[in-house]
Every structure is written in C-alpha cells, then in structure tokens.
Design a protein around this motif. Structure first.
Motif, PDB file in Angstrom:
ATOM      1  N   ILE A 111       0.853  -1.095   0.118  1.00  0.00           N
ATOM      2  CA  ILE A 111       0.182  -0.056  -0.171  1.00  0.00           C
ATOM      3  C   ILE A 111       0.802   1.332  -0.146  1.00  0.00           C
ATOM      4  O   ILE A 111       1.705   1.397   1.008  1.00  0.00           O
ATOM      5  N   SER A 172      -1.457  -1.200  -4.226  1.00  0.00           N
ATOM      6  CA  SER A 172      -2.572  -0.255  -4.163  1.00  0.00           C
ATOM      7  C   SER A 172      -2.404   1.124  -3.738  1.00  0.00           C
ATOM      8  O   SER A 172      -1.508   1.441  -2.860  1.00  0.00           O
ATOM      9  N   VAL A 190      -9.056  -1.634   0.552  1.00  0.00           N
ATOM     10  CA  VAL A 190      -8.207  -2.318  -0.128  1.00  0.00           C
ATOM     11  C   VAL A 190      -8.101  -3.737   0.445  1.00  0.00           C
ATOM     12  O   VAL A 190      -8.181  -4.631  -0.328  1.00  0.00           O
TER      13      VAL A 190
END
Length: 198
Positions: A111, A172, A190
C-alpha cells in the motif's frame, strides 16, 4: 495479512500501521526495532549485525532480511505482519521476495500512501510548530532541512520499489493527503478487496 506500507517520510505510515496493528492483531515490523532486538537477544544474525554496527558500517541487506526472517517466524507474526521502512531499495525488495518464497509465504498487498511532496514539507513544518506550541519536543525528523534530505533519499532510493510491486500486481495507491480517518477507510477498502479475492 502480509503488508508493506510505502510512502515518503511524513506520509502517515506510522499512524496507519498503528491502526492496522489494532484492527488486525498483527505486528508492525520496523527494521530499526528488529535490529536492536536481535542485537539485544544476541541471535546469530543479531551478533553479525552488532559486529558491523560496532565497526561503524551499514548493516547489509542480507543481515536485515535474516532478521526479518527470524522475526516473522515468531508466533505473533503467524497471522501476518506489516513491514514499515523496509524494503528501502529494489535490491531489498528482491531479497525479501526470495526470503518469503523460501518459506512458502507471499505478500498480500503493498500500500503506497501517495502525497503531494511540497504540501508534505508544509505539513512537517506545521507538525514541528504544533509540538513546540504544546511544549513537546520536536522530532529530529521534523527539522525542515533534515526532512528535505530524507525526502530526497526516499525519491532516489525507495520510490523505485513502487513500479516493482505494481508490475507484480501487489500495489494499491491511496491518497495520503486525505484526513487520517479517510486514509484508514481507503486502506480498509483495499484489504476487504483482498478477502474477496481469496
């Protein structure tokens, strides 16, 4: 849930990692903390690291990956972990992949907290001013000059891992300029998407 949080200094990784620890009951693994713990515990890898540090050298990727391998074998990391501050370079990302594969493990997500870096410097200056106003010590990292150097190092060395993980289909991207709660909600979205893939 094996995650990596990526983003420049001041993007809010520490804050979000703390929330993930609470919500998912998985440890946040900071390489600095793990290094100190391994040295204190006098593990074989810790002793190697101590030797290098005592000589004033930088601990090699091989040693750091060894420390992570030992750490994720502990019980509290069986359900997963959050890596924060590692990998910092492409070589470390590749070494981490090899180490995880050798243990039949893989990352679930990487992330990235993407931020406007000019606004980030303003955010850091404000954080330092708020700390001063509250009579709290200002973090060394919040000195604008030190911060700019850390940002340059991030852009030079660490930002290159983003395309690496994007190519692997693990990345992401989240808007790190949102409020703290909005960033948390975006991360949740996510992670829920990961559950649906399983």
């Amino acid at each position: 849930m094996r995650l990596i949080l990526v983003g420049p200094p001041g993007a809010g990784k520490g804050t979000q990692a703390a929330r993930l620890v609470e919500n998912y009951d998985i440890p946040q693994l900071s390489t600095g903390d793990m290094l100190r713990a391994a040295v204190a515990a006098r593990t074989p890898v810790g002793l190697k690291a101590k030797e290098v540090m005592d000589a004033g050298g930088l601990v090699s990727d091989e040693i750091v990956v060894g420390i992570i391998r030992d750490r994720i074998a502990e019980d509290d990391a069986k359900k997963g972990f959050i890596l924060d501050g590692f990998p910092r370079t492409l070589a470390q990302a590749e070494a981490l992949d090899v180490m995880l594969k050798s243990g039949n493990l893989e990352l679930d997500a990487v992330i990235e907290l993407r931020v406007d870096q000019t606004k980030l410097v303003d955010r850091i200056i404000k954080r330092a001013e708020d700390a001063k106003a509250a009579g709290e010590p200002v973090r060394k990292d919040d000195d604008p000059e030190v911060f700019k150097q850390r940002l340059e190092a991030y852009n030079r060395d660490t930002a290159v891992i983003v395309p690496y993980y994007e190519k692997a289909g693990l990345l992401s991207v989240i808007d790190g300029m949102q409020s703290i709660d909005e960033v948390t909600a975006s991360i949740e979205t996510v992670l829920q998407g990961l559950d649906e893939k399983v």
